[in-house]
Design a protein around this motif. Structure first.
Motif, mmCIF file in Angstrom:
data_model
loop_
_atom_site.group_PDB
_atom_site.id
_atom_site.type_symbol
_atom_site.label_atom_id
_atom_site.label_comp_id
_atom_site.label_asym_id
_atom_site.label_seq_id
_atom_site.Cartn_x
_atom_site.Cartn_y
_atom_site.Cartn_z
ATOM 1 N N PRO A 185 -29.544 -25.645 32.296
ATOM 2 C CA PRO A 185 -29.237 -26.895 32.999
ATOM 3 C C PRO A 185 -27.897 -26.808 33.731
ATOM 4 O O PRO A 185 -26.961 -26.150 33.267
ATOM 5 N N ASP A 186 -27.829 -27.461 34.878
ATOM 6 C CA ASP A 186 -26.606 -27.424 35.686
ATOM 7 C C ASP A 186 -25.403 -28.006 34.951
ATOM 8 O O ASP A 186 -24.272 -27.604 35.196
ATOM 9 N N ASP A 187 -25.640 -28.950 34.040
ATOM 10 C CA ASP A 187 -24.520 -29.570 33.335
ATOM 11 C C ASP A 187 -24.111 -28.802 32.074
ATOM 12 O O ASP A 187 -23.285 -29.270 31.299
ATOM 13 N N SER A 188 -24.673 -27.599 31.893
ATOM 14 C CA SER A 188 -24.337 -26.814 30.694
ATOM 15 C C SER A 188 -23.023 -26.053 30.846
ATOM 16 O O SER A 188 -22.566 -25.412 29.897
ATOM 17 N N GLY A 189 -22.443 -26.094 32.031
ATOM 18 C CA GLY A 189 -21.173 -25.408 32.254
ATOM 19 C C GLY A 189 -21.304 -23.915 32.022
ATOM 20 O O GLY A 189 -22.267 -23.284 32.456
ATOM 21 N N ARG B 45 -26.998 -21.529 40.584
ATOM 22 C CA ARG B 45 -26.937 -22.988 40.589
ATOM 23 C C ARG B 45 -26.826 -23.564 41.993
ATOM 24 O O ARG B 45 -27.198 -24.703 42.217
ATOM 25 N N THR B 46 -26.314 -22.777 42.920
ATOM 26 C CA THR B 46 -26.153 -23.284 44.286
ATOM 27 C C THR B 46 -27.149 -22.688 45.267
ATOM 28 O O THR B 46 -27.256 -23.169 46.390
#
Length: 197
Positions: free
Chosen positions: A82-86, A146-147
Motif C-alpha cells: 500500500p502507498d501509505d505503508s511508507g 509508487r509513482t
C-alpha cells in the motif's frame, strides 16, 4: 556469467512486466518501442562473448531463471505494498535479509572459518557501504513503483548491468565491448522513450 547474467536480468524484467500488463497497464506507441528496446538492451549489456567461455550447465540456467523469477516477484510484491505503508516493506525486507545473513555468519563462525581482525574490519566497512547503497536503491525502486507503472520500472531496473559495466570501465579500466556499448546506447534510448511516453 556471460550467459547466466542476461538470463537473470531478462527474467527479472519479464515477470513483473507480464504481471503489470495482466493487471491492465498499457503503454503508448513510444513506450512500447522503448520496452522492446530496453529488453534487447538488457541482453546486449549483460552479454560478454568470450572465445573461452564455457557452456552454462542446466543447473546454472535453472538457478539463473530462479533468481530472475524471485527478483521479479520481489518487484511485484513491492509494487503491491500500500502507498501509505511508507518504508515498512523495505524494513521487513532488510529484517529478513539481516536474519539470514547473521545465521549464515553464525554457521561459518561455528564451523571455524578462518578470519583475521584486519580482514573482518574491512569486510564490515564494505558491508555497511553496500547495505547503504542497496537500501538507497530499494527506496528509489519503491518510489518508482509508487509513482510509475510496474511494467516500465521492472524493465528499467533490469538494466542494472549497464551501471556495473560503466563503473567497471571508469574505476577498474575494464574494456567495454562493441556489443555492450551498443546495448548501453540502446538502454539510454529506451529509458528516454519510456520516460516521455
Amino acid at each position: 556469467m556471460s550467459v547466466l547474467s542476461p538470463i537473470t536480468a531478462l527474467v527479472s524484467a519479464v515477470v513483473p512486466m507480464t504481471w503489470g500488463l495482466v493487471l491492465g497497464e498499457r503503454l503508448g506507441p513510444l513506450g512500447s518501442i522503448g520496452l522492446v528496446l530496453a529488453l534487447a538492451a538488457v541482453v546486449l549489456v549483460a552479454f560478454v562473448p568470450e572465445r573461452t567461455a564455457v557452456r552454462a550447465s542446466p543447473r546454472g540456467i535453472l538457478m539463473a531463471v530462479g533468481a530472475g523469477t524471485l527478483i521479479g516477484v520481489f518487484l511485484v510484491l513491492i509494487d503491491a505494498a500500500p502507498d501509505d505503508s511508507g518504508l515498512l516493506p523495505l524494513l521487513a525486507n532488510r529484517t529478513v535479509n539481516a536474519a539470514l545473513m547473521f545465521a549464515a555468519v553464525g554457521i561459518l563462525a561455528l564451523r571455524g572459518a578462518p578470519r583475521t581482525r584486519d580482514a573482518a574490519g574491512r569486510g564490515l566497512r564494505l558491508a555497511l557501504l553496500c547495505g547503504a547503497l542497496d537500501g538507497t536503491a530499494n527506496a528509489l525502486l519503491l518510489a518508482g513503483v509508487r509513482t510509475g507503472d510496474l511494467t516500465v520500472v521492472s524493465v528499467l531496473t533490469a538494466l542494472y548491468p549497464a551501471g556495473t559495466i560503466v563503473l567497471a570501465a571508469l574505476v577498474l579500466r575494464e574494456r567495454i565491448t562493441k556489443l555492450q556499448a551498443f546495448g548501453l546506447v540502446l538502454a539510454f534510448v529506451a529509458a528516454a522513450l519510456l520516460a516521455v511516453d
